[in-house]
Design an enzyme around this catalytic site. Structure first.
Site, PDB file in Angstrom:
ATOM      1  N   ASN A   1      28.735  32.544  41.710  1.00 17.42           N
ATOM      2  CA  ASN A   1      28.960  32.417  40.605  1.00 17.42           C
ATOM      3  C   ASN A   1      27.806  32.839  39.838  1.00 17.42           C
ATOM      4  OD1 ASN A   1      31.417  32.892  41.114  1.00 17.42           O
ATOM      5  ND2 ASN A   1      32.087  30.587  40.812  1.00 17.42           N
TER       6      ASN A   1
ATOM      7  N   CYS B   1      39.223  39.274  44.476  1.00 21.13           N
ATOM      8  CA  CYS B   1      40.340  38.638  44.856  1.00 21.13           C
ATOM      9  C   CYS B   1      41.307  38.466  43.750  1.00 21.13           C
ATOM     10  CB  CYS B   1      40.326  36.807  44.979  1.00 21.13           C
ATOM     11  SG  CYS B   1      39.144  36.560  46.084  1.00 21.13           S
TER      12      CYS B   1
ATOM     13  N   PRO C   1      42.040  40.309  32.651  1.00 18.37           N
ATOM     14  CA  PRO C   1      41.656  41.248  31.719  1.00 18.37           C
ATOM     15  C   PRO C   1      40.533  41.271  31.352  1.00 18.37           C
ATOM     16  CG  PRO C   1      43.241  40.050  30.588  1.00 18.37           C
ATOM     17  CD  PRO C   1      43.328  39.488  32.065  1.00 18.37           C
ATOM     18  N   ILE C   2      39.700  42.565  30.741  1.00 16.64           N
ATOM     19  CA  ILE C   2      38.458  42.433  30.479  1.00 16.64           C
ATOM     20  C   ILE C   2      38.328  42.590  29.002  1.00 16.64           C
ATOM     21  CG2 ILE C   2      37.315  43.031  32.662  1.00 16.64           C
ATOM     22  CD1 ILE C   2      36.654  45.943  31.292  1.00 16.64           C
ATOM     23  N   ASP C   3      39.336  42.410  28.316  1.00 14.42           N
ATOM     24  CA  ASP C   3      39.410  42.739  26.893  1.00 14.42           C
ATOM     25  C   ASP C   3      38.509  41.786  26.112  1.00 14.42           C
ATOM     26  OD1 ASP C   3      40.941  40.306  27.469  1.00 14.42           O
ATOM     27  OD2 ASP C   3      41.965  40.280  25.677  1.00 14.42           O
TER      28      ASP C   3
END
Length: 430
Positions: free
Chosen positions: A23, A117, A123-125
């Protein structure tokens, strides 16, 4: 398709060395774009998500030189591309970090809606909220996200919810914006801190990473550096839980014990011994486990990425345990697979009620995602008989040489290419 075949019931003993954090790597590699210079990144895990990130950088125009399996020299001086190819960005969730890095350096970027996955809506808001606050316009057409700005200016941004991805993209997009950006309600994960440290080594001015308020003062120019990525706390936790489930005594090396506190606390609760050293932990288990309750929370709480592994452990613990998933709604997809191995688990909304059984029985199962796949491998190690785990490409996204490392500590596990190889292995161990 490749698969793992595991003969269970073997205690684990010896030493295992943990790789660099997945990550952190998938955030730091796009960040090399900002340097417009040569960066040497060490302790990169040899996994498919890193390979995809390096491929994206190469396609965008970076010069990449492999120093060794875990060290790459990346020259982004003459990088010109701002469009990440659709087929590559769909292979991993973290492709959205290229949006922040490319926007910051070139004032524009285009990336397909990210893959990875399927853990439910992600969401990428909050990412777009950051870009908009800094002065960028965005559009989503035919699955492609486009952001562009004539100029980026510092802003005060409060995240509506704690998001690792949005926090990291906030730093990436703000490091060269004019003035100061204040990010509030930030994620505090170790890989957020690692990205901030890398950016600062490249000349950025990022303060407060690891707390809920991060202040970024924009700089005009950045430069290259040599940087070593932190150890992977989730890989470490996975091996620690493997020892707990299968029994044994293993020294887990190249870790930062502080990053493992929530994981260690649960192992102590279920009856394992854990000894901490400067950069390693020893886990000792006799295989007799007690029930407990777990709720996933943002760091420093119990990580959602360790939830499936925890459920596998509690499936063979005495009594009834509960696991509450508060972050991803699709994180219980492994339950049906684990039930095939004899687990007694009922899922009600976001809570799994787990009644411990004496042992798992080997079965053929599918890895539904990265961490669930690793959890099914742990179940196979603890099971009686032979377990086959299909769809292991998910597992290879986040674990370097998993079967090699497990074999070194006494596990009977092999990676096979097809059904013929599988039957050969089963005949051999029978």
């Amino acid at each position: 398709m490749e698969k793992f075949v595991i003969t269970g019931g073997k205690p684990l003993r010896g030493e295992v060395t943990i790789s660099g954090a997945k990550n952190a790597a998938v955030g730091i590699l796009p960040a090399t774009i900002l340097a417009a210079d040569i960066c040497v990144v060490e302790n990169l895990p040899d996994i498919s998500d890193v390979a995809v990130s390096l491929k994206i950088l190469s396609v965008l125009g970076a010069q990449i030189k492999m120093i060794n399996r875990n060290t790459y020299e990346i020259d982004t001086t003459h990088l010109t591309g701002t469009n990440v190819p659709d087929d590559l960005s769909r292979q991993m969730r973290a492709s959205y970090y290229f949006l922040g890095a490319l926007l910051s350096r070139f004032g524009k970027a285009q990336v397909a809606m990210p893959g990875g996955c399927n853990l439910g809506p992600r969401p990428i808001d909050q990412h777009l909220k950051v870009f908009s606050a800094l002065g960028a316009e965005d559009s989503v057409d035919y699955g492609m996200i486009t952001v562009r700005a004539k100029e980026l200016n510092g802003a005060h941004i409060f995240f509506d919810k704690v998001s690792v991805g949005a926090t990291m993209n906030g730093m990436l997009s703000a490091v060269m914006a004019k003035g100061q950006t204040i990010l509030e309600n930030c994620a505090k994960e170790p890989h957020v801190v690692d990205l901030a440290n890398f950016l600062n080594m490249c000349g950025a001015d990022v303060r407060g990473a690891g707390t809920d308020v991060i202040k970024v003062r924009g700089v005009e120019k950045m430069h290259g550096c040599t940087y070593s990525i932190i150890p992977d706390q989730i890989e470490a936790g996975t091996f620690m839980f493997a020892v707990a489930a299968a029994g044994g005594n293993v020294l887990v090396k190249n870790v930062i014990p502080k990053h493992l506190e929530a994981t260690t606390a649960k192992l102590l609760e279920v009856g394992c011994q854990v000894e901490e050293f400067d950069d390693s932990v020893r886990v000792i288990s006799d295989g007799h486990l007690r029930h407990t309750q777990v709720t996933t929370l943002p760091y420093p709480g119990f990580p959602t990425d360790m939830q499936p592994q925890m459920a596998v452990l509690l499936g063979i613990a005495e009594g009834t345990s509960t696991v509450t998933e508060s972050i991803f709604e699709n994180r219980f997809k492994y339950v049906d697979e684990l039930t095939r191995m004899g687990a007694d688990i009922k899922v009600e909304s976001n809570i799994a009620i787990i009644s411990g059984v004496k042992r798992y029985t080997g079965a053929r199962v599918n890895a539904p995602d990265l961490r669930a796949g690793a959890a099914l491998v742990i179940a196979g190690l603890a099971a009686e008989g032979i377990t086959v785990v299909d769809d292991i490409y998910y597992i290879q996204r986040g674990y370097e040489a998993l079967e090699e490392k497990l074999t070194k500590i006494g596990a009977k596990i092999a990676r096979v290419e097809d059904e013929k190889e599988l039957q050969k292995f089963i005949l051999k161990v029978s």
